[in-house]
Each structure stands twice: as structure tokens, then as C-alpha cells.
Enzyme design. Structure first.
Site, PDB file in Angstrom:
ATOM      1  N   PRO A  93       0.816  -1.225   0.000  1.00  0.00           N
ATOM      2  CA  PRO A  93       0.000   0.000   0.000  1.00  0.00           C
ATOM      3  C   PRO A  93       0.847   1.271   0.000  1.00  0.00           C
ATOM      4  O   PRO A  93       0.329   2.356  -0.231  1.00  0.00           O
ATOM      5  CB  PRO A  93      -0.832  -0.123   1.283  1.00  0.00           C
ATOM      6  CG  PRO A  93      -0.159  -1.154   2.112  1.00  0.00           C
ATOM      7  CD  PRO A  93       0.638  -2.024   1.206  1.00  0.00           C
ATOM      8  N   GLU A 121       2.003  -7.839   8.650  1.00  0.00           N
ATOM      9  CA  GLU A 121       1.993  -6.382   8.677  1.00  0.00           C
ATOM     10  C   GLU A 121       3.126  -5.758   7.877  1.00  0.00           C
ATOM     11  O   GLU A 121       3.033  -4.634   7.422  1.00  0.00           O
ATOM     12  CB  GLU A 121       2.065  -5.869  10.122  1.00  0.00           C
ATOM     13  CG  GLU A 121       0.767  -6.020  10.903  1.00  0.00           C
ATOM     14  CD  GLU A 121       0.511  -7.458  11.352  1.00  0.00           C
ATOM     15  OE1 GLU A 121       1.420  -8.311  11.203  1.00  0.00           O
ATOM     16  OE2 GLU A 121      -0.597  -7.725  11.833  1.00  0.00           O
ATOM     17  N   ARG A 159      -4.541  -8.278 -20.487  1.00  0.00           N
ATOM     18  CA  ARG A 159      -5.568  -8.003 -21.500  1.00  0.00           C
ATOM     19  C   ARG A 159      -5.083  -7.008 -22.550  1.00  0.00           C
ATOM     20  O   ARG A 159      -5.714  -6.839 -23.591  1.00  0.00           O
ATOM     21  CB  ARG A 159      -6.880  -7.536 -20.847  1.00  0.00           C
ATOM     22  CG  ARG A 159      -6.786  -6.219 -20.142  1.00  0.00           C
ATOM     23  CD  ARG A 159      -8.058  -5.915 -19.372  1.00  0.00           C
ATOM     24  NE  ARG A 159      -9.181  -5.596 -20.230  1.00  0.00           N
ATOM     25  CZ  ARG A 159      -9.316  -4.430 -20.871  1.00  0.00           C
ATOM     26  NH1 ARG A 159      -8.399  -3.490 -20.742  1.00  0.00           N
ATOM     27  NH2 ARG A 159     -10.362  -4.204 -21.634  1.00  0.00           N
ATOM     28  N   ASP A 174      -9.785   0.256 -25.789  1.00  0.00           N
ATOM     29  CA  ASP A 174      -9.350   1.648 -25.732  1.00  0.00           C
ATOM     30  C   ASP A 174     -10.197   2.501 -24.820  1.00  0.00           C
ATOM     31  O   ASP A 174     -10.012   3.706 -24.739  1.00  0.00           O
ATOM     32  CB  ASP A 174      -9.330   2.247 -27.135  1.00  0.00           C
ATOM     33  CG  ASP A 174      -8.172   1.671 -27.928  1.00  0.00           C
ATOM     34  OD1 ASP A 174      -8.247   1.647 -29.158  1.00  0.00           O
ATOM     35  OD2 ASP A 174      -7.203   1.236 -27.287  1.00  0.00           O
TER      36      ASP A 174
HETATM   37  N1  ADE Z   1      -0.852  -5.075   0.007  1.00  0.00           N
HETATM   38  C1  ADE Z   1      -1.697  -4.627   0.961  1.00  0.00           C
HETATM   39  N2  ADE Z   1      -2.421  -3.610   0.517  1.00  0.00           N
HETATM   40  C2  ADE Z   1      -2.054  -3.384  -0.784  1.00  0.00           C
HETATM   41  C3  ADE Z   1      -2.432  -2.457  -1.777  1.00  0.00           C
HETATM   42  N3  ADE Z   1      -3.374  -1.527  -1.567  1.00  0.00           N
HETATM   43  N4  ADE Z   1      -1.833  -2.524  -2.978  1.00  0.00           N
HETATM   44  C4  ADE Z   1      -0.862  -3.440  -3.207  1.00  0.00           C
HETATM   45  N5  ADE Z   1      -0.463  -4.337  -2.306  1.00  0.00           N
HETATM   46  C5  ADE Z   1      -1.044  -4.314  -1.090  1.00  0.00           C
END
Ligand code: ADE
Length: 252
Positions: A93, A121, A159, A174
Site C-alpha cells: 500500500p 503487517e 488483456r 481503448d
Molecule cells: N498489500 C496490501 N495492501 C495493498 C495495496 N493496496 N496494494 C498493493 N499491495 C497491497
């Protein structure tokens, strides 16, 4: 035509199995346009309990993915394809946001793409320092692990590989290519419970239909995600139509 090669490192390979064995991802692999190998990080854990995580130094709650199994797994991947080049992406994230442009670039990637899925975590920082070229996030929310994110990345890039989608499906490719949403679509019947298909689509007038579609793309983008218009490929005529639409909806 080359193959898009993914090497997915995960503690839970089973999460990937279903989606990779259905529909377009399955067909892409059957056509030799996509290859996905999954590697279980736990197989590279050194101790007899195959422990892949441990508590963090400094004393706080949670667990951290240990460096050794990840380093060993990455080394095994690289050793399995000697001479090949690799791009190593950590799904996290904290990464840069994945978008259509990134998917397009990835669909043309000639290197083998290692997708490293964290779980728990955290992941030992030394993995990021020494192994990871790029951290990638699929959105501003936290998943339980990187596996679903890896699938999203594989799906969106695959894709776009020429030949993966059939001709009919390619027409939709597109949709985002010029930065606008797709226009509305209709199929038979022309009148469903009194809800009618726009007249112009039944007219056979190709120019008028193309104009209508562009206008509806602009309308959908203006109403749903006006922020996208800033970076969209717009002609003078588009800008004029947008002004009309804004008036129609009393938008400034
Ligand atoms: N792992 C945990 N949350 C994530 C996210 N939002 N994007 C990519 N990998 C992740």
C-alpha cells in the site's frame, strides 16, 4: 510475439490458482502469451518449522516477513532462468499507484516480472533495499496481502497484450486509452419495458453514431470522474461538447 512472464512470490499460492485458471488469463497462458509461475516463499525458509515471519526488533505488535526466505526465493527464481533480466515489484500500500498507463507499460515488458507479495503487517526493510526495483499499490486501502493486488496487475496488463483478447473484446480495449470512460452500450431489444435505445444508434448513420459515442464518453467522464478530463486527450470539438454538457448539468 513475446510472452509476458510473471514470477509470483507468495506465502499463499492457492489464492492465485482460481483466477489464473479461468477465462482470459487462462486463455492467455494457453496461447503462450502469458506465463505465470508461483513460488511459495515458505519453501525457502531455513529453519525446520519453515518459519517465514518473526516479531519486529524494537518491540511492537505484529509480525515481519523475514529476509532469508525472500532472498532465497528471489535467487531461486533468477537461477531458474539464467541470462534473463528481471524487474522486481513489491506489492504494497506504500507503492506508487497502479493505473492504466502502468498496465500498458507492463504489457510491453520484456524482462521477467517478479511480483513479491507481502503478508502480515510488514516485510524486512532489507528486502526493499536490496531486491525491489519498485513498490506498487493498487489503491489507497490495505489488503491482507499482496496476492489480490498481484492478480489485478497481471489481469490489467495481460488483456493489453496483443492477441490475448479476441477481436470482439478488443473493441473495448481503448476505453481508457484516451483517458475517457467508455460510452454507453445497448443491445436488443430496441424497446425494453418502454426504455428505448437512443434513436441515433438505429439510424445506420455512422458519422452520427461516432459523434454520439464521443459525446457519451465525455458525458460519462464529466459526470463520474471529472478529474480525469485534465489529463485526457481532448480535441477542440471535445472541449466545445464539454462546455455544452456542463451547461446541461449546470456545472461550472
Ligand atoms: N498489500 C496490501 N495492501 C495493498 C495495496 N493496496 N496494494 C498493493 N499491495 C497491497
Amino acid at each position: 510475439m513475446g510472452t509476458l512472464n510473471f514470477e509470483v512470490l507468495t506465502l499463499f499460492p492457492g489464492i492465485l490458482a482460481g483466477p489464473l485458471n479461468e477465462s482470459i488469463l487462462k486463455r492467455g497462458q494457453e496461447k503462450g502469451l502469458l506465463s505465470v509461475r508461483t513460488w511459495n516463499i515458505r519453501d525457502y525458509a531455513e529453519d525446520k518449522h519453515r518459519k517465514a515471519d518473526d516479531s519486529p526488533y524494537g518491540g511492537e505488535a505484529g509480525m515481519v516477513l523475514k529476509p532469508e526466505p525472500v532472498f532465497k526465493a528471489v535467487e531461486a527464481v533468477k537461477a531458474s532462468s539464467p541470462g534473463d533480466e528481471f524487474l522486481t515489484i513489491l506489492l504494497s500500500p506504500q507503492g506508487r499507484l497502479f493505473d492504466q498507463r502502468y498496465a500498458e507499460r507492463l504489457s510491453r515488458e520484456r524482462r521477467r516480472v517478479i511480483l513479491l507479495c507481502g503478508h502480515y503487517e510488514a516485510i524486512d526493510e532489507r528486502v526493499k533495499d536490496a531486491l525491489v526495483d519498485e513498490e506498487l499499490s493498487i489503491g489507497d486501502y490495505v489488503l491482507t496481502g499482496g496476492e489480490l493486488a498481484a492478480l489485478v496487475v497481471i489481469d490489467a496488463a495481460t488483456r493489453l497484450v496483443p492477441g490475448v483478447l479476441g477481436d470482439e473484446e478488443s473493441a473495448y480495449r481503448d476505453s481508457f486509452g484516451d483517458g475517457l470512460f467508455d460510452h454507453a452500450h445497448y443491445t436488443r431489444p430496441a424497446d425494453y419495458r418502454g426504455m428505448k435505445v437512443p434513436e441515433v444508434l438505429l439510424s445506420g448513420n455512422h458519422d452520427a453514431i461516432m459523434k454520439w459515442r464521443r459525446r457519451e464518453s465525455l458525458r460519462a467522464t464529466l459526470l463520474k470522474r471529472p478529474d480525469l478530463l485534465g489529463s485526457a486527450d481532448l480535441t477542440k470539438e471535445d472541449t466545445r461538447v464539454l462546455e455544452e454538457l456542463k451547461k446541461e448539468y449546470n456545472l461550472s
